[in-house]
Enzyme design. Sequence first.
Site, PDB file in Angstrom:
ATOM      1  N   ASN A 134       0.869  -1.172   0.000  1.00  0.00           N
ATOM      2  CA  ASN A 134       0.000   0.000   0.000  1.00  0.00           C
ATOM      3  C   ASN A 134       0.910   1.227   0.000  1.00  0.00           C
ATOM      4  O   ASN A 134       1.501   1.561   1.024  1.00  0.00           O
ATOM      5  CB  ASN A 134      -0.892  -0.030   1.245  1.00  0.00           C
ATOM      6  CG  ASN A 134      -1.902   1.100   1.270  1.00  0.00           C
ATOM      7  OD1 ASN A 134      -1.865   2.002   0.431  1.00  0.00           O
ATOM      8  ND2 ASN A 134      -2.789   1.063   2.237  1.00  0.00           N
ATOM      9  N   ARG A 145      -2.479  -2.069  -3.459  1.00  0.00           N
ATOM     10  CA  ARG A 145      -3.761  -1.426  -3.210  1.00  0.00           C
ATOM     11  C   ARG A 145      -3.800  -0.157  -4.062  1.00  0.00           C
ATOM     12  O   ARG A 145      -2.881   0.669  -3.997  1.00  0.00           O
ATOM     13  CB  ARG A 145      -3.877  -1.048  -1.739  1.00  0.00           C
ATOM     14  CG  ARG A 145      -5.116  -0.254  -1.482  1.00  0.00           C
ATOM     15  CD  ARG A 145      -5.197   0.184  -0.037  1.00  0.00           C
ATOM     16  NE  ARG A 145      -6.461   0.849   0.177  1.00  0.00           N
ATOM     17  CZ  ARG A 145      -6.602   1.941   0.918  1.00  0.00           C
ATOM     18  NH1 ARG A 145      -5.571   2.481   1.511  1.00  0.00           N
ATOM     19  NH2 ARG A 145      -7.777   2.486   1.074  1.00  0.00           N
ATOM     20  N   HIS A 190     -13.327   1.277   0.371  1.00  0.00           N
ATOM     21  CA  HIS A 190     -13.162   0.162   1.322  1.00  0.00           C
ATOM     22  C   HIS A 190     -13.648  -1.165   0.734  1.00  0.00           C
ATOM     23  O   HIS A 190     -13.975  -2.097   1.476  1.00  0.00           O
ATOM     24  CB  HIS A 190     -13.962   0.381   2.624  1.00  0.00           C
ATOM     25  CG  HIS A 190     -13.567   1.565   3.439  1.00  0.00           C
ATOM     26  ND1 HIS A 190     -14.506   2.392   4.013  1.00  0.00           N
ATOM     27  CD2 HIS A 190     -12.367   2.048   3.798  1.00  0.00           C
ATOM     28  CE1 HIS A 190     -13.887   3.352   4.691  1.00  0.00           C
ATOM     29  NE2 HIS A 190     -12.581   3.161   4.574  1.00  0.00           N
ATOM     30  N   GLU A 244      -7.306  -6.732   4.538  1.00  0.00           N
ATOM     31  CA  GLU A 244      -7.171  -6.310   3.149  1.00  0.00           C
ATOM     32  C   GLU A 244      -5.933  -6.918   2.493  1.00  0.00           C
ATOM     33  O   GLU A 244      -5.933  -7.223   1.310  1.00  0.00           O
ATOM     34  CB  GLU A 244      -7.142  -4.780   3.078  1.00  0.00           C
ATOM     35  CG  GLU A 244      -8.509  -4.192   3.417  1.00  0.00           C
ATOM     36  CD  GLU A 244      -8.484  -2.709   3.720  1.00  0.00           C
ATOM     37  OE1 GLU A 244      -8.911  -1.938   2.859  1.00  0.00           O
ATOM     38  OE2 GLU A 244      -8.027  -2.332   4.813  1.00  0.00           O
TER      39      GLU A 244
END
Length: 395
Positions: free
Chosen positions: A8, A89, A178, A382
């Site tokens: 990320n 991400r 999300h 995640e």
Amino acid sequence: MAKILAVNAGSSSLKFQLLNMPEEDVIASGLVERIGFEDAVFNIEFRDQERSETVHIPDHAVAVQMLLEVLVDLQIVKSLEDIVGVGHRVVHGGEKFSDSVKITDEVLKTIEELKDLAPLHNPANATGIRAFEKVLPKVEQVAVFDTAFHQTMPKESYMYASPYDWYEKYGVRRYGFHGTSHKYVAERTAQLINKSLEDTKIITVHIGNGGSLAAVDGGKSVNTSMGFTPLAGLVMGTRTGDIDPSILPFVMEKENMNIDEAISALNKESGLEGVSGISSDMRDIDKGKSEDNERAELAFDLFVKRVVDYIAAYYVELGGADAIVFTAGIGENDIEVRKAVMSRLAVLGIKINEEANNTRGQEIKISTDDSKIQVWVVPTNEEVMIARDTLRLIK
Ligand code: AMP
């Protein structure tokens, strides 16, 4: 065994997790912060150890280089060949991506072009992708979008009643965010309640510093509370959530604010912090409430009411619900918030199991056996979703 990095990338940070797949074991995780500064901080945790170093890291490519060297030096991987894929991400996939994709030049270009919709995030995510391309040119990379899960929403959920050409010309619509988290907890909850995903109606409640709900029908998102941007929907740590847009010009004139200042006030000075005047952190609001601080009580009540309103709306929209699931910082940990939400939902036949609710950070059913709807806490993950999609797409 395949090792996959879930990444990320922010504008000056790089968060990572190295997982063994398909076992989904986390081998190492960490964070590089203050990239571009003399005193960048490189932090890694592995096998119950933690290392932290303050060094000059001029850009993301250097951060990636350093990460890979550390993984080899500490013998977390034998060689870089062990790493078979990198999953990123990416915040915004617009209407272009309804699933994760293997990154090609074309995909990267599209991610960069979507910067209009996510100016703070997509350029930073693209920088992370380019850094890995430079340092690990032979390893396949995958993009996992925050918006992709919500691309299944019907038009009546995603359209605003603004002039239609705003949608056609500029993509003005609800996207939702999300998504990776909503998808993970919906899938996990279906397993926990022993039903096949296709046969479930689940309301997912992701409440952390940012927050959103999703109505998930048969594993597909049919509505979500965030909108064109992550400012919409719930009351959040420092964000208003839904408000009447006419408040903006009214307050701008009174306070002599420009549009950037006004938007910043809605994003950074509102929500729990703006109402309570204490803090954006729910733990501080709980404490204020226990000391009978009226504004802390008000912030708490506004927060809870908005969550309840959305659950009620999605319950009707889904035509009932098999389960409601709480996740993220507040959802996983805040006993008081869950209790308040559930007691306001008693009208739906929801009954709380107080003892089960008295726990934090655990996967647990918090409704009683005779509750009409099962209520669960499922810690989100995640990184695992990113690693799963990466493995699926590079195979
Ligand atoms: P997240 O954005 O998912 O990391 O969630 C962050 C938020 O979770 C914080 O701002 C807190 O309000 C909340 N939070 C984290 N830990 C706890 C806890 N133990 N009890 C209550 N709230 C918590």
